[in-house]
Design an enzyme around this catalytic site. Structure first.
Site, mmCIF file in Angstrom:
data_model
loop_
_atom_site.group_PDB
_atom_site.id
_atom_site.type_symbol
_atom_site.label_atom_id
_atom_site.label_comp_id
_atom_site.label_asym_id
_atom_site.label_seq_id
_atom_site.Cartn_x
_atom_site.Cartn_y
_atom_site.Cartn_z
ATOM 1 N N CYS A 1 49.419 40.568 78.755
ATOM 2 C CA CYS A 1 50.423 39.516 78.650
ATOM 3 C C CYS A 1 50.460 38.729 79.939
ATOM 4 O O CYS A 1 50.753 39.278 80.988
ATOM 5 C CB CYS A 1 51.794 40.127 78.366
ATOM 6 S SG CYS A 1 53.126 38.933 78.372
ATOM 7 N N PHE B 1 40.614 30.864 62.177
ATOM 8 C CA PHE B 1 40.182 31.485 60.924
ATOM 9 C C PHE B 1 38.671 31.367 60.725
ATOM 10 O O PHE B 1 38.205 31.067 59.620
ATOM 11 C CB PHE B 1 40.918 30.873 59.732
ATOM 12 C CG PHE B 1 42.371 31.229 59.664
ATOM 13 C CD1 PHE B 1 42.774 32.548 59.499
ATOM 14 C CD2 PHE B 1 43.341 30.246 59.779
ATOM 15 C CE1 PHE B 1 44.123 32.876 59.445
ATOM 16 C CE2 PHE B 1 44.693 30.570 59.722
ATOM 17 C CZ PHE B 1 45.084 31.892 59.552
ATOM 18 N N ARG C 1 35.392 32.402 59.768
ATOM 19 C CA ARG C 1 34.828 33.421 58.882
ATOM 20 C C ARG C 1 33.470 32.935 58.385
ATOM 21 O O ARG C 1 33.118 31.768 58.548
ATOM 22 C CB ARG C 1 35.740 33.657 57.669
ATOM 23 C CG ARG C 1 37.155 34.077 57.983
ATOM 24 C CD ARG C 1 37.220 35.541 58.404
ATOM 25 N NE ARG C 1 38.605 36.022 58.400
ATOM 26 C CZ ARG C 1 39.467 35.847 59.378
ATOM 27 N NH1 ARG C 1 39.086 35.156 60.457
ATOM 28 N NH2 ARG C 1 40.694 36.334 59.313
ATOM 29 N N GLU C 2 32.743 33.823 57.753
ATOM 30 C CA GLU C 2 31.459 33.418 57.191
ATOM 31 C C GLU C 2 31.682 32.337 56.134
ATOM 32 O O GLU C 2 32.401 32.529 55.164
ATOM 33 C CB GLU C 2 30.746 34.621 56.559
ATOM 34 C CG GLU C 2 29.352 34.290 56.049
ATOM 35 C CD GLU C 2 28.621 35.499 55.504
ATOM 36 O OE1 GLU C 2 27.518 35.310 54.952
ATOM 37 O OE2 GLU C 2 29.152 36.632 55.628
ATOM 38 N N GLY C 3 31.121 31.169 56.381
ATOM 39 C CA GLY C 3 31.194 30.086 55.414
ATOM 40 C C GLY C 3 32.443 29.229 55.487
ATOM 41 O O GLY C 3 32.582 28.286 54.693
ATOM 42 N N ARG C 4 33.351 29.490 56.441
ATOM 43 C CA ARG C 4 34.568 28.676 56.515
ATOM 44 C C ARG C 4 35.197 28.764 57.904
ATOM 45 O O ARG C 4 34.926 29.665 58.690
ATOM 46 C CB ARG C 4 35.596 29.108 55.478
ATOM 47 C CG ARG C 4 36.102 30.519 55.634
ATOM 48 C CD ARG C 4 37.545 30.637 55.202
ATOM 49 N NE ARG C 4 38.448 29.896 56.087
ATOM 50 C CZ ARG C 4 39.750 29.786 55.895
ATOM 51 N NH1 ARG C 4 40.310 30.339 54.831
ATOM 52 N NH2 ARG C 4 40.514 29.126 56.747
#
Length: 281
Positions: A127, A264, A266-269
């Protein structure tokens, strides 16, 4: 490559990054009842790491005791303690009875400034806001980033795979964050791991500075908090990609400094929050 002058680094052989323990695991052995099975587990080490500038303790972070020279350098740059690598004359890592002290020898100019901006914090796991004396320091103004490269989004899947494969500590323990630095062409140039995401990023930023600040982007296994954006942008890196989401303050800060922020992943997005001008479909 930029190097620290008068470098003094001492590491201890008994300063380990992982520990082996025996533990009882509950498992459903035959789909009808649970039983305890004793097995060996590998844990990531988490301990207090104190940054001490010119003999005065500045901050204590909970961290994994690896790549501590990089951590000290990256933290010092990202927090504005120093302006350049040459502002640090030496780094010495010392094990104590309670943790680790990283002794940093600063240029006098930087130490005087540090005393004016002093904040003493005891962070939880990485932190970096805890203990700030002035709220203004939390949302400090960042310089506008140049737009010097373009990244082909079709290469993102390959980058995610490379980062996953390179997580040595994460594979053994399942409890660490990883941060990788990639070239604009999608080549993995460095990776740093830690129990704290901010500490992992500081370690990577220290490596980045020692290499002369090469062009490229950061990919992290964590969410993109405002501080991840702040640290990345303050070191002149133009793009931050996170596997998890970004926070609203992170997006606003990225917009203000022209940083390309993606979440986000991720594979393909992926979700592009800001500055898609650096991206090629």
């Amino acid at each position: 490559m930029i190097e620290i002058t008068k470098r003094t680094i001492s590491f201890f052989k008994n300063l380990t990054f992982i520990k082996q323990i025996d533990k009882d695991t509950v498992s459903d052995s035959n789909n009808s009842r649970f039983e305890f099975i004793q097995k060996e587990e590998t844990l990531a080490v988490e301990m207090p790491v104190a940054l001490v500038y010119n003999g005065i303790s500045h901050t204590v972070m909970m961290a994994t005791p690896s790549n501590l020279e990089d951590f000290a350098l990256g933290f010092s740059l990202a927090e504005g303690v120093i302006d350049r690598v040459s502002d640090i004359y030496g780094i010495d890592v010392e094990e104590t009875c309670n943790g680790v002290e990283v002794q940093v020898e600063l240029a006098t100019r930087c130490f005087v400034r540090l005393k004016d901006l002093r904040r003493t914090l005891t962070g939880r796991t990485g932190c970096g806001i805890c203990g700030s004396e002035q709220l203004e320091q939390v949302t400090k103004k960042l310089a506008k980033l140049d737009r010097t490269f373009c990244f082909e989004l079709k290469k993102l899947d390959g980058c995610l795979a490379l980062l996953q494969q390179a997580q040595t500590l994460g594979k053994q323990t399942g409890s660490t964050h990883a941060v990788g630095f990639f070239s604009p062409q999608g080549e993995l140039l460095a990776i740093r791991e830690d129990v704290g995401r901010h500490v992992a990023l500081d370690k990577l930023l220290g490596w980045h500075a020692k290499q002369g600040k090469p062009q490229g982007f950061v990919l992290t296994t964590s969410r993109a908090s405002y501080e991840m954006v702040q640290k990345t942008a303050s070191c002149g890196i133009e793009m931050l990609i996170a596997i998890s989401a970004a926070t609203d303050l992170a997006v606003r800060m990225a917009e203000e400094c022209n940083l390309t922020l993606i979440g986000f992943a991720r594979e393909g997005r992926a979700t592009v929050y800001t500055e898609k001008v650096r991206l090629k479909i």
